[in-house]
Design a protein around this motif. Structure first.
Motif, PDB file in Angstrom:
ATOM      1  N   ARG A 128     -10.456  55.395 -53.573  1.00 54.78           N
ATOM      2  CA  ARG A 128     -10.934  56.237 -54.108  1.00 54.78           C
ATOM      3  C   ARG A 128      -9.944  57.245 -52.879  1.00 54.78           C
ATOM      4  NH1 ARG A 128     -14.086  59.135 -54.444  1.00 54.78           N
ATOM      5  NH2 ARG A 128     -15.671  58.822 -52.399  1.00 54.78           N
ATOM      6  N   HIS A 129      -8.669  58.357 -53.516  1.00 59.93           N
ATOM      7  CA  HIS A 129      -8.392  59.390 -51.871  1.00 59.93           C
ATOM      8  C   HIS A 129      -7.686  60.782 -52.849  1.00 59.93           C
ATOM      9  CE1 HIS A 129      -7.279  59.624 -47.941  1.00 59.93           C
ATOM     10  NE2 HIS A 129      -6.167  59.759 -48.253  1.00 59.93           N
ATOM     11  N   SER A 130      -8.254  61.591 -51.999  1.00 62.66           N
ATOM     12  CA  SER A 130      -7.607  63.093 -51.932  1.00 62.66           C
ATOM     13  C   SER A 130      -6.220  62.893 -52.785  1.00 62.66           C
ATOM     14  CB  SER A 130      -7.313  63.854 -51.153  1.00 62.66           C
ATOM     15  OG  SER A 130      -6.861  63.418 -49.871  1.00 62.66           O
ATOM     16  N   THR A 161       0.353  52.192 -48.903  1.00 65.51           N
ATOM     17  CA  THR A 161      -0.878  52.757 -49.651  1.00 65.51           C
ATOM     18  C   THR A 161      -0.681  54.192 -50.459  1.00 65.51           C
ATOM     19  OG1 THR A 161      -2.142  53.368 -47.790  1.00 65.51           O
ATOM     20  CG2 THR A 161      -1.822  50.990 -48.217  1.00 65.51           C
ATOM     21  N   HIS A 162      -0.153  54.885 -49.440  1.00 60.83           N
ATOM     22  CA  HIS A 162       0.033  56.485 -50.046  1.00 60.83           C
ATOM     23  C   HIS A 162       0.714  57.460 -49.456  1.00 60.83           C
ATOM     24  CE1 HIS A 162      -3.150  56.451 -47.048  1.00 60.83           C
ATOM     25  NE2 HIS A 162      -3.268  57.843 -47.125  1.00 60.83           N
ATOM     26  N   ALA A 163       1.247  58.269 -49.924  1.00 57.01           N
ATOM     27  CA  ALA A 163       2.479  59.684 -49.198  1.00 57.01           C
ATOM     28  C   ALA A 163       1.824  59.768 -47.560  1.00 57.01           C
ATOM     29  CB  ALA A 163       2.344  60.138 -50.404  1.00 57.01           C
ATOM     30  N   HIS A 164       0.127  60.029 -47.776  1.00 58.48           N
ATOM     31  CA  HIS A 164       0.205  60.541 -46.959  1.00 58.48           C
ATOM     32  C   HIS A 164       0.668  60.196 -45.233  1.00 58.48           C
ATOM     33  CE1 HIS A 164      -4.256  62.282 -47.920  1.00 58.48           C
ATOM     34  NE2 HIS A 164      -3.158  63.026 -48.220  1.00 58.48           N
ATOM     35  N   LEU A 165       1.411  61.630 -44.183  1.00 58.17           N
ATOM     36  CA  LEU A 165       2.157  61.006 -43.313  1.00 58.17           C
ATOM     37  C   LEU A 165       1.391  60.560 -42.092  1.00 58.17           C
ATOM     38  CD1 LEU A 165       3.426  64.574 -41.708  1.00 58.17           C
ATOM     39  CD2 LEU A 165       4.444  63.187 -42.807  1.00 58.17           C
ATOM     40  N   ASP A 166       0.259  60.106 -42.174  1.00 54.99           N
ATOM     41  CA  ASP A 166      -0.305  59.468 -40.885  1.00 54.99           C
ATOM     42  C   ASP A 166      -0.003  57.418 -41.410  1.00 54.99           C
ATOM     43  OD1 ASP A 166      -2.166  59.470 -43.240  1.00 54.99           O
ATOM     44  OD2 ASP A 166      -3.683  58.719 -41.845  1.00 54.99           O
ATOM     45  N   HIS A 167       0.522  57.770 -42.523  1.00 55.46           N
ATOM     46  CA  HIS A 167       1.253  56.240 -42.748  1.00 55.46           C
ATOM     47  C   HIS A 167       2.492  55.942 -43.692  1.00 55.46           C
ATOM     48  CE1 HIS A 167      -3.424  54.986 -43.947  1.00 55.46           C
ATOM     49  NE2 HIS A 167      -3.329  56.830 -43.627  1.00 55.46           N
ATOM     50  N   THR A 168       2.860  56.555 -43.523  1.00 55.92           N
ATOM     51  CA  THR A 168       4.361  57.035 -43.926  1.00 55.92           C
ATOM     52  C   THR A 168       5.228  57.712 -42.858  1.00 55.92           C
ATOM     53  OG1 THR A 168       4.351  59.444 -45.065  1.00 55.92           O
ATOM     54  CG2 THR A 168       3.965  57.089 -46.300  1.00 55.92           C
ATOM     55  N   GLY A 223      -6.969  50.323 -47.376  1.00 58.49           N
ATOM     56  CA  GLY A 223      -5.996  52.054 -47.018  1.00 58.49           C
ATOM     57  C   GLY A 223      -7.340  52.530 -47.076  1.00 58.49           C
ATOM     58  N   ASP A 224      -6.224  54.036 -47.729  1.00 57.08           N
ATOM     59  CA  ASP A 224      -7.059  55.085 -47.138  1.00 57.08           C
ATOM     60  C   ASP A 224      -8.368  54.728 -48.410  1.00 57.08           C
ATOM     61  OD1 ASP A 224      -6.610  55.546 -45.008  1.00 57.08           O
ATOM     62  OD2 ASP A 224      -5.798  57.273 -45.398  1.00 57.08           O
ATOM     63  N   THR A 225      -9.127  54.759 -48.884  1.00 64.14           N
ATOM     64  CA  THR A 225     -10.539  55.285 -49.507  1.00 64.14           C
ATOM     65  C   THR A 225     -11.665  55.590 -49.114  1.00 64.14           C
ATOM     66  OG1 THR A 225     -11.776  53.836 -51.585  1.00 64.14           O
ATOM     67  CG2 THR A 225     -11.461  52.875 -49.089  1.00 64.14           C
TER      68      THR A 225
HETATM   69 ZN   LIG Z   1      -4.491  59.415 -46.473  1.00 61.59          ZN
END
Ligand SMILES: [Zn+2]
Ligand SMILES: [Zn+2]
Length: 258
Positions: free
Chosen positions: A137-139, A52-59, A158-160
């Motif tokens: 909508r995320h950072s 969903t995105h690159a943030h560490l808690d997801h990758t 995902g994160d939004t």
């Molecule tokens: Zn995130």
């Protein structure tokens, strides 16, 4: 389809794992620390990953998973995400400094990972799954996904942060049978939530009022330090609004459609 929730927490702590779902044993959605509970055989069964995105808690566990697959004789893992997300992983994680470039080892011809940028808003077909990226909508650049196997459909936000865009897009594509959506912060952190792109209970309940009652809703990504408060706020406000949702816990298995 069967979704196994490997990690559903917004952070770490004893017994908690960050975002990762395994669909039908071979499609991994996000690669947080929940991946670390899979056996070597289960890891070897993963053919595709959606991020969903690159943030560490997801990758973070994509790198560790790639390392664990070295030499196991399985085909490369195809990693699907929007190009900006893959660019971040290439530049900052698989850069030969923080971690080896698993898109080129053991050999560039037969690597452990193959990055496949998603054409935005266009459906991707993997096996029986029709996969459509959804707005978030995320950072940092982020998407959600709609996964449809013809017998049932699932949406992961995902994160939004709070936005009607996800629902509006689904009104065009078709509402899913199930929605997994985040709620990272308690109501007291609403201004921070707006700033960085996360839901609070009040915002989430407000959004869910507009969803058809037939969509089953599971909530994830509660920040561990505020999890009890978020859960209480959600329960009270959802009951008051007549909205139904429940928490998705690590280890839960959802059956959607056949
Ligand atoms: Zn995130
Ligand atoms: Zn997250």
């Amino acid at each position: 389809m069967e979704l196994r929730a490997l990690g559903t927490s917004g952070g770490i702590g004893q017994g908690l794992r960050t975002t990762a779902f395994l669909v039908d044993g071979w499609l991994l959605v996000d690669a947080g620390s929940g991946v670390g509970d899979l056996t070597a055989a289960e890891l070897g069964g993963i053919r595709d990953v959606l991020l969903t995105h690159a943030h560490l808690d997801h990758t973070a566990y994509l790198g560790l998973m790639a390392d664990a697959r070295i030499g196991d004789g399985t085909p490369p893992i195809r990693v699907h995400a929007p190009a900006p997300t893959l660019d971040v992983l290439r530049e900052h994680l698989f850069n030969g400094v923080l971690w080896p470039d698993f898109t080129a080892i053991p050999t560039p011809q037969e690597p452990v990972l193959v990055f496949e940028p998603l054409p935005s808003a266009q459906a991707l077909i993997l096996g029986a799954f029709h996969i459509t990226p959804l707005p978030a909508r995320h950072s940092v650049p982020a998407v959600g996904y709609r996964i449809d196997d013809g017998s049932g459909s699932l949406v992961f936000s995902g994160d939004t942060g709070a936005s009607p865009a996800l629902r509006e897009r689904l009104e065009e594509l078709g509402m899913p049978d199930a929605l997994i959506i985040e709620c990272a912060f308690p109501d007291a952190l609403e201004s921070l939530a707006r700033q960085v792109g996360h839901y609070t209970p009040a915002q989430l309940v407000d959004e869910l009022r507009h969803w058809p009652a037939g969509v089953r809703v599971w909530v994830t990504h509660l920040k561990p330090g505020a999890a009890a408060r978020i859960e209480e706020e959600l329960r009270e406000q959802a009951a008051a609004a007549g909205v139904h949702c429940e928490l998705l816990r690590g280890g839960d298995v959802l059956q959607i459609g056949r």
